[in-house]
Write an enzyme that holds these catalytic residues in place. Structure first.
Site, PDB file in Angstrom:
ATOM      1  N   SER A 154      -3.662   4.449   7.121  1.00 41.12           N
ATOM      2  CA  SER A 154      -4.319   3.949   5.525  1.00 41.12           C
ATOM      3  C   SER A 154      -5.732   4.319   5.804  1.00 41.12           C
ATOM      4  O   SER A 154      -6.459   4.202   6.830  1.00 41.12           O
ATOM      5  CB  SER A 154      -4.047   2.377   5.281  1.00 41.12           C
ATOM      6  N   TYR A 167      -4.795  -6.424   7.070  1.00 47.23           N
ATOM      7  CA  TYR A 167      -4.128  -5.051   6.893  1.00 47.23           C
ATOM      8  C   TYR A 167      -4.991  -3.961   7.727  1.00 47.23           C
ATOM      9  O   TYR A 167      -4.414  -3.088   8.090  1.00 47.23           O
ATOM     10  CB  TYR A 167      -4.022  -4.905   5.235  1.00 47.23           C
TER      11      TYR A 167
HETATM   12  N1  LIG Z   1       0.944   2.782  -1.582  1.00 47.47           N
HETATM   13  C1  LIG Z   1      -0.182   3.027  -1.082  1.00 47.47           C
HETATM   14  O1  LIG Z   1      -1.557   3.219  -1.592  1.00 47.47           O
HETATM   15  C2  LIG Z   1      -0.202   3.388   0.458  1.00 47.47           C
HETATM   16  C3  LIG Z   1      -1.554   3.661   0.987  1.00 47.47           C
HETATM   17  C4  LIG Z   1      -1.460   3.872   2.377  1.00 47.47           C
HETATM   18  C5  LIG Z   1      -0.581   3.287   3.304  1.00 47.47           C
HETATM   19  N2  LIG Z   1       0.696   2.834   2.578  1.00 47.47           N
HETATM   20  C6  LIG Z   1       1.620   2.504   3.520  1.00 47.47           C
HETATM   21  O2  LIG Z   1       2.800   3.100   3.197  1.00 47.47           O
HETATM   22  C7  LIG Z   1       4.009   2.281   3.594  1.00 47.47           C
HETATM   23  C8  LIG Z   1       5.035   2.072   2.809  1.00 47.47           C
HETATM   24  O3  LIG Z   1       4.242   1.352   1.630  1.00 47.47           O
HETATM   25  P1  LIG Z   1       4.607   1.315   0.088  1.00 47.47           P
HETATM   26  O4  LIG Z   1       3.736   1.392  -0.747  1.00 47.47           O
HETATM   27  O5  LIG Z   1       5.840   2.455  -0.199  1.00 47.47           O
HETATM   28  O6  LIG Z   1       5.419   0.239   0.113  1.00 47.47           O
HETATM   29  P2  LIG Z   1       6.887  -0.686  -0.617  1.00 47.47           P
HETATM   30  O7  LIG Z   1       7.065   0.258  -1.747  1.00 47.47           O
HETATM   31  O8  LIG Z   1       6.612  -1.991  -0.711  1.00 47.47           O
HETATM   32  O9  LIG Z   1       7.949  -0.339   0.504  1.00 47.47           O
HETATM   33  C9  LIG Z   1       7.741  -0.996   1.666  1.00 47.47           C
HETATM   34  C10 LIG Z   1       9.085  -1.120   2.368  1.00 47.47           C
HETATM   35  O10 LIG Z   1       9.248  -1.818   3.666  1.00 47.47           O
HETATM   36  C11 LIG Z   1      10.368  -2.568   3.724  1.00 47.47           C
HETATM   37  N3  LIG Z   1       9.918  -3.783   4.525  1.00 47.47           N
HETATM   38  C12 LIG Z   1       8.941  -4.720   4.509  1.00 47.47           C
HETATM   39  N4  LIG Z   1       9.362  -5.464   5.607  1.00 47.47           N
HETATM   40  C13 LIG Z   1      10.168  -5.043   6.340  1.00 47.47           C
HETATM   41  C14 LIG Z   1      10.797  -5.791   7.391  1.00 47.47           C
HETATM   42  N5  LIG Z   1      10.299  -6.656   8.095  1.00 47.47           N
HETATM   43  N6  LIG Z   1      11.508  -4.803   7.863  1.00 47.47           N
HETATM   44  C15 LIG Z   1      12.338  -3.831   7.471  1.00 47.47           C
HETATM   45  N7  LIG Z   1      11.771  -3.097   6.309  1.00 47.47           N
HETATM   46  C16 LIG Z   1      10.785  -3.898   5.778  1.00 47.47           C
HETATM   47  C17 LIG Z   1      10.808  -3.256   2.428  1.00 47.47           C
HETATM   48  O11 LIG Z   1      11.968  -3.331   2.148  1.00 47.47           O
HETATM   49  P3  LIG Z   1      12.719  -4.707   2.325  1.00 47.47           P
HETATM   50  O12 LIG Z   1      11.641  -5.901   1.885  1.00 47.47           O
HETATM   51  O13 LIG Z   1      13.826  -4.860   1.422  1.00 47.47           O
HETATM   52  O14 LIG Z   1      13.077  -4.934   3.654  1.00 47.47           O
HETATM   53  C18 LIG Z   1      10.201  -1.711   1.508  1.00 47.47           C
HETATM   54  O15 LIG Z   1      11.174  -0.813   1.400  1.00 47.47           O
HETATM   55  C19 LIG Z   1       3.202   1.006   4.327  1.00 47.47           C
HETATM   56  O16 LIG Z   1       2.952   1.020   5.549  1.00 47.47           O
HETATM   57  C20 LIG Z   1       2.139   0.961   3.682  1.00 47.47           C
HETATM   58  O17 LIG Z   1       1.019   0.079   4.222  1.00 47.47           O
HETATM   59  C21 LIG Z   1       0.658   2.654   1.328  1.00 47.47           C
END
Ligand SMILES: NC(=O)c1ccc[n+]([C@@H]2O[C@H](COP(=O)([O-])OP(=O)(O)OC[C@H]3O[C@@H](n4cnc5c(N)ncnc54)[C@H](OP(=O)(O)O)[C@@H]3O)[C@@H](O)[C@H]2O)c1
Length: 273
Positions: A154, A167
């Site tokens: 990130s 984070y």
């Molecule tokens: N969106 C952004 O701007 C952004 C920017 C930089 C980095 N990121 C990174 O990208 C990644 C994905 O983020 P996103 O934005 O797509 O978030 P998201 O839509 O909330 O997806 C997160 C996923 O992780 C799963 N998860 C959470 N806790 C878990 C656990 N203990 N075991 C297994 N699965 C788990 C959730 O499913 P369940 O809760 O159903 O298990 C969900 O499918 C993260 O690492 C985030 O930090 C995002």
């Protein structure tokens, strides 16, 4: 590989995507399936994994659901063994489970009021939730002598982003772990195993929507500041992560390991002046 095959093609490869039905992980799962990998969609909820698998299959891809928690080492080891039994090998791991935890944020309060267990929760989810699956699936890759792991970092890993201490510490750890594990695997298990990361800029998703979009659907002040600091002047679209992820997972990146690739519209390159 046949002479005329694209080095970016993932046909015959087995990919595991943790958080594989989240916004970013879900897009990556779709992208890897489109590149002809067989994709294991891993998350804690069976119904959501099933729905994502059905979507990929409807589009002509190959996918299978895997229910596991990325913080549970025994579950991960069992899942890794099961996928290996089913497919014979595991070639790709994308660690996309993670994200912010609202109660660990201090947007509207003092950092001194954030409970330590909230700090711990976000640290565990993002750092341990990357290390634990990497060890479970990486061990299989080490035995095979081939594999590609892609972590999700990130912008918070390299510059201070207000409100998200835990984070940020976790994602800085993910960068460090990416380099450390890349070196360890290449030196001890050969040049067929690679570990890299992408560092997305800002993408609106489930876990950050509340701080980026207000209740009337308008951008928040934080959102406007992000766009001002992004030379391309906009948020990213999840599909814009796919090219880099496919490249890192494929033979086209056979000499790339320990790299963290920003996909951020120029955010990390810009001083703000
Ligand atoms: N969106 C952004 O701007 C952004 C920017 C930089 C980095 N990121 C990174 O990208 C990644 C994905 O983020 P996103 O934005 O797509 O978030 P998201 O839509 O909330 O997806 C997160 C996923 O992780 C799963 N998860 C959470 N806790 C878990 C656990 N203990 N075991 C297994 N699965 C788990 C959730 O499913 P369940 O809760 O159903 O298990 C969900 O499918 C993260 O690492 C985030 O930090 C995002």
């Amino acid at each position: 590989m046949a002479d005329n095959a694209s080095p970016f093609d993932l046909a015959g490869k087995v990919a595991v995507v943790t958080g594989g039905y989240g916004v970013i992980g879900g897009m990556i799962a779709t992208g890897l399936a489109r590149a002809r990998a067989s994709v294991a969609v891993l998350g804690r909820h069976r119904d959501r994994a099933d729905a994502k698998v059905a979507e990929i299959r409807r589009a002509g891809g190959d996918a299978t659901p895997v229910v596991a928690d990325v913080l549970e080492a025994a579950q991960l080891r069992n899942s890794a063994a099961e996928i290996r039994r089913q497919f014979g090998h595991v070639d790709i791991l994308v660690n996309a489970a993670g994200g912010n935890v609202m109660r660990a944020r201090n947007d509207d309060r003092s950092i001194f009021d954030v409970p330590l267990d909230a700090f711990d929760e976000v640290l565990q989810l993002n750092l341990h939730g990357t290390v634990i699956p990497s060890l479970a699936f990486g061990e299989i890759m080490a035995r095979q002598g081939t594999g590609s792991i892609v972590n999700i970092s990130s912008m918070a890993a390299i510059q201070a982003l207000s409100g998200v201490l835990g984070y940020s510490v976790a994602k800085a750890g993910v960068d460090n772990f990416t380099r450390w594990f890349a070196v360890e695997l290449a030196r001890k298990h050969g040049d067929g195993i690679r570990v890299n990361a992408i560092a997305p800029g800002f993408f609106v998703s489930t876990q950050n929507r509340a701080v980026l979009v207000d209740e009337n659907g308008r951008p928040t002040a934080r959102s406007r500041r992000i766009v001002e600091r992004t030379p391309m002047g906009r948020f990213g679209r999840p599909e814009e992560l796919l090219g880099a992820v496919q490249w890192l997972c494929s033979d086209a990146a056979s000499f790339v390991t320990g790299a963290v690739i920003p996909i951020d519209g120029g955010f990390s390159a810009f001083s703000g002046v």
